[in-house]
Design an enzyme around this catalytic site. Structure first.
Site, PDB file in Angstrom:
ATOM      1  N   SER A 177      -3.228  27.279  -1.938  1.00 33.31           N
ATOM      2  CA  SER A 177      -3.440  26.154  -1.012  1.00 33.31           C
ATOM      3  C   SER A 177      -4.580  25.281  -1.493  1.00 33.31           C
ATOM      4  CB  SER A 177      -3.801  26.734   0.370  1.00 33.31           C
ATOM      5  OG  SER A 177      -4.266  25.718   1.239  1.00 33.31           O
ATOM      6  N   PRO A 180      -3.191  27.908   9.883  1.00 33.61           N
ATOM      7  CA  PRO A 180      -4.302  27.754  10.844  1.00 33.61           C
ATOM      8  C   PRO A 180      -4.747  26.301  10.887  1.00 33.61           C
ATOM      9  CG  PRO A 180      -5.086  28.691   8.763  1.00 33.61           C
ATOM     10  CD  PRO A 180      -3.583  28.596   8.666  1.00 33.61           C
ATOM     11  N   MET A 181      -4.812  25.727  12.084  1.00 29.22           N
ATOM     12  CA  MET A 181      -5.243  24.326  12.188  1.00 29.22           C
ATOM     13  C   MET A 181      -6.061  24.138  13.451  1.00 29.22           C
ATOM     14  SD  MET A 181      -1.786  22.446  10.872  1.00 29.22           S
ATOM     15  CE  MET A 181      -0.747  23.499  11.856  1.00 29.22           C
ATOM     16  N   ARG A 214       0.683  20.235   8.772  1.00 35.25           N
ATOM     17  CA  ARG A 214       0.811  19.003   9.568  1.00 35.25           C
ATOM     18  C   ARG A 214       2.215  18.813  10.144  1.00 35.25           C
ATOM     19  NH1 ARG A 214      -2.203  17.669   5.072  1.00 35.25           N
ATOM     20  NH2 ARG A 214      -4.190  16.572   5.323  1.00 35.25           N
ATOM     21  N   HIS A 239      -5.693  23.299   0.905  1.00 40.37           N
ATOM     22  CA  HIS A 239      -6.138  22.974   2.268  1.00 40.37           C
ATOM     23  C   HIS A 239      -5.485  21.662   2.741  1.00 40.37           C
ATOM     24  CE1 HIS A 239      -9.490  24.535   4.981  1.00 40.37           C
ATOM     25  NE2 HIS A 239      -9.057  23.495   5.666  1.00 40.37           N
ATOM     26  N   ARG A 250     -14.741  13.245   4.331  1.00 40.37           N
ATOM     27  CA  ARG A 250     -13.639  12.531   4.996  1.00 40.37           C
ATOM     28  C   ARG A 250     -14.166  11.203   5.526  1.00 40.37           C
ATOM     29  NH1 ARG A 250     -11.537  17.925   8.070  1.00 40.37           N
ATOM     30  NH2 ARG A 250     -11.022  19.073   6.190  1.00 40.37           N
ATOM     31  N   LYS A 295      -6.924  32.763   1.653  1.00 37.60           N
ATOM     32  CA  LYS A 295      -6.309  31.423   1.648  1.00 37.60           C
ATOM     33  C   LYS A 295      -7.195  30.409   0.939  1.00 37.60           C
ATOM     34  CE  LYS A 295      -4.781  27.820   4.899  1.00 37.60           C
ATOM     35  NZ  LYS A 295      -5.845  26.834   5.012  1.00 37.60           N
TER      36      LYS A 295
HETATM   37  C1  LIG Z   1      -5.815  19.138  11.573  1.00 36.95           C
HETATM   38  C2  LIG Z   1      -5.928  20.270  10.582  1.00 36.95           C
HETATM   39  C3  LIG Z   1      -6.869  21.265  10.800  1.00 36.95           C
HETATM   40  C4  LIG Z   1      -6.985  22.327   9.903  1.00 36.95           C
HETATM   41  N1  LIG Z   1      -7.871  23.338  10.179  1.00 36.95           N
HETATM   42  C5  LIG Z   1      -7.922  24.417   9.370  1.00 36.95           C
HETATM   43  C6  LIG Z   1      -8.742  25.536   9.705  1.00 36.95           C
HETATM   44  O1  LIG Z   1      -9.412  25.547  10.733  1.00 36.95           O
HETATM   45  N2  LIG Z   1      -8.751  26.587   8.844  1.00 36.95           N
HETATM   46  C7  LIG Z   1      -8.000  26.610   7.704  1.00 36.95           C
HETATM   47  O2  LIG Z   1      -8.030  27.582   6.958  1.00 36.95           O
HETATM   48  N3  LIG Z   1      -7.216  25.566   7.370  1.00 36.95           N
HETATM   49  C8  LIG Z   1      -7.147  24.483   8.180  1.00 36.95           C
HETATM   50  N4  LIG Z   1      -6.309  23.439   7.859  1.00 36.95           N
HETATM   51  C9  LIG Z   1      -5.478  23.511   6.645  1.00 36.95           C
HETATM   52  C10 LIG Z   1      -4.123  24.148   6.949  1.00 36.95           C
HETATM   53  O3  LIG Z   1      -4.259  25.513   7.267  1.00 36.95           O
HETATM   54  C11 LIG Z   1      -3.180  24.033   5.746  1.00 36.95           C
HETATM   55  O4  LIG Z   1      -3.793  24.578   4.608  1.00 36.95           O
HETATM   56  C12 LIG Z   1      -2.767  22.595   5.452  1.00 36.95           C
HETATM   57  O5  LIG Z   1      -2.598  21.864   6.643  1.00 36.95           O
HETATM   58  C13 LIG Z   1      -1.463  22.593   4.656  1.00 36.95           C
HETATM   59  O6  LIG Z   1      -1.136  21.311   4.239  1.00 36.95           O
HETATM   60  P1  LIG Z   1      -0.060  20.374   4.989  1.00 36.95           P
HETATM   61  O7  LIG Z   1      -0.696  19.975   6.276  1.00 36.95           O
HETATM   62  O8  LIG Z   1       0.102  19.231   4.049  1.00 36.95           O
HETATM   63  O9  LIG Z   1       1.175  21.167   5.185  1.00 36.95           O
HETATM   64  C14 LIG Z   1      -6.171  22.374   8.749  1.00 36.95           C
HETATM   65  C15 LIG Z   1      -5.227  21.377   8.541  1.00 36.95           C
HETATM   66  C16 LIG Z   1      -5.079  20.339   9.450  1.00 36.95           C
HETATM   67  C17 LIG Z   1      -4.036  19.292   9.200  1.00 36.95           C
END
Ligand SMILES: Cc1cc2nc3c(=O)[nH]c(=O)nc-3n(C[C@H](O)[C@H](O)[C@H](O)COP(=O)(O)O)c2cc1C
Length: 384
Positions: free
Chosen positions: A279, A81-82, A336, A281, A167, A257
């Site tokens: 995770s 989820p992002m 990402r 995050h 951040r 998560k």
């Molecule tokens: C731009 C962005 C927005 C994100 N938004 C959420 C979110 O709304 N909810 C959530 O549970 N995780 C969020 N995440 C975390 C991702 O679900 C995930 O845990 C994380 O991106 C994994 O790491 P990686 O990007 O290094 O693969 C977000 C990550 C990114 C990069």
């Protein structure tokens, strides 16, 4: 040659995304928090793990398939989820969902999506929904009912956001949520006309400035403005009682998560959760948190076969996926890596990212001496 055909790996896609996006948006996606210790460690931890390969096995034909929550799929991945992915590409959430569907893997639609969950459901494919518990629980539970009605097949409850992450670079770029317009940010946007006209301009021409789409009427915030009310902010007092209540109301698979401790994983399983996402995050929340891949073995041991263990944070190569599976994960969430592809080429870009990871994973299996994911085990790994 197009930017996509020149991208031979996820790092290439990252650099291409960096050129295309305004700096504030690229850094919002790419960076971590505070000193970015955890961000660096997410990569370093994978790099510390090496294979001790087996040779001359019967590996000429290989399968990357797995079964998640009773459904088979060709790859051990799902899209994490992002939010808000729609800032990287016009209707980016739909593009990601379509890319996932094309690759036969689930797409996780985030609470704070810019595209309403019902519209995402129309994109087809396998869909999971990510829930944040909102301060006003009535709104969160009503959202849960909508998710169920729209046909989502699993729920990911994110539990690692007890406070607002620090951040610093977002604040420096004027990109702390909600976004505060500044001269610097304005010039940054003007230097990226493809994004200005191809993404932001298209939203403005359609419905005005982009908003989160899943919030109840009257609470829609607020990607570029102050939220009108506090009720739909992430609840800092989310507890195991919320997990209990959600478990009571949500009858399909429930995945928690943001777990890094074995005892928390055990507790989630005891409360009836079918899945755990190990995770940190993507190192976007707590800069002193352990890398997920380092936390994985203890959690996989604690959970055993009582629940499905997934992992994310730092996946940039197919070999990372193989390492996670060898250490006890059934599949990974791609974060990402998929967003970089999305920023460069929309649905085709996200698909390209997933294909790169799949091809690298296939080669890793071949070199490691495995015909399928079931043959990946800890005996194949050494830690430097
Ligand atoms: C731009 C962005 C927005 C994100 N938004 C959420 C979110 O709304 N909810 C959530 O549970 N995780 C969020 N995440 C975390 C991702 O679900 C995930 O845990 C994380 O991106 C994994 O790491 P990686 O990007 O290094 O693969 C977000 C990550 C990114 C990069």
């Amino acid at each position: 040659m197009t930017a996509l055909s020149r991208a031979y790996n996820i790092d290439d896609l990252r650099l291409a995304a960096k050129r295309r996006l305004p700096r504030g948006i690229f850094e919002y996606v790419d960076r971590g928090t505070e000193g970015e210790t955890s961000l660096k460690d997410n990569r370093a931890a994978f790099e510390r793990i090496r294979f001790l390969p087996r040779v001359l096995g019967e590996t000429a034909t290989r399968s990357l398939g797995t079964t998640l929550f009773g459904k088979t799929q060709l790859l051990p991945m799902a899209i994490a989820p992002m939010s808000p992915s729609g800032l990287l590409w016009h209707e980016g959430e739909l593009a990601l969902a379509r890319a996932a569907a094309a690759m036969g893997i689930p797409y996780t639609s985030p609470t704070e999506s810019m595209t309403a969950l019902e519209r995402v459901a129309g994109a087809g494919g396998r869909l999971w929904f990510q829930l944040y518990v909102w301060k006003d629980r009535r709104h969160a539970l009503a959202l849960l009912d909508r998710v169920d009605r729209a046909g989502y097949e699993a729920l990911i409850l994110t539990v690692d956001t007890a406070t607002i992450p620090n951040r610093e670079f977002n604040s420096r770029n004027g990109f702390a949520m909600p976004i505060r317009p500044s001269l610097r940010a304005g010039l940054d946007v003007l230097r990226h006309p493809r994004w200005l006209f191809g993404v932001l301009g298209r939203y403005v021409a359609q419905d005005g400035l982009p908003q989160t789409a899943n919030h109840p009427e009257g609470y829609r915030n607020a990607i570029f403005a102050e939220p009108p009310d506090d009720a739909t902010r992430i609840a800092p007092d989310t507890t195991w009682d919320d997990v209990r209540e959600i478990r009571r109301r949500w009858k399909k698979p429930l995945i928690v998560k943001g777990i890094l401790r074995a005892e928390d994983a055990r507790k989630a399983v005891e409360l009836g959760c079918e899945g755990i996402v190990v995770s940190n995050h993507g190192a976007r929340n707590f800069d002193s948190a352990i890398a997920s891949i380092d936390a994985l073995p203890a959690i996989a041991d604690a959970v055993g076969d009582r629940a499905t263990v997934l992992l994310d944070s730092g996946i940039r190569r197919g070999s990372d996926i193989a390492k996670a599976v060898a250490l006890g994960a059934k599949a990974v969430l791609v974060g990402r890596a998929a967003l970089y592809g999305l920023a460069v080429g929309g649905e085709a870009g996200a698909r390209h990212a997933l294909k790169l990871l799949a091809s690298e994973l296939d080669k890793t299996l071949g070199f490691a001496g495995c015909a399928n994911l079931g043959q990946l085990d800890r005996g194949l790994l050494v830690k430097r």
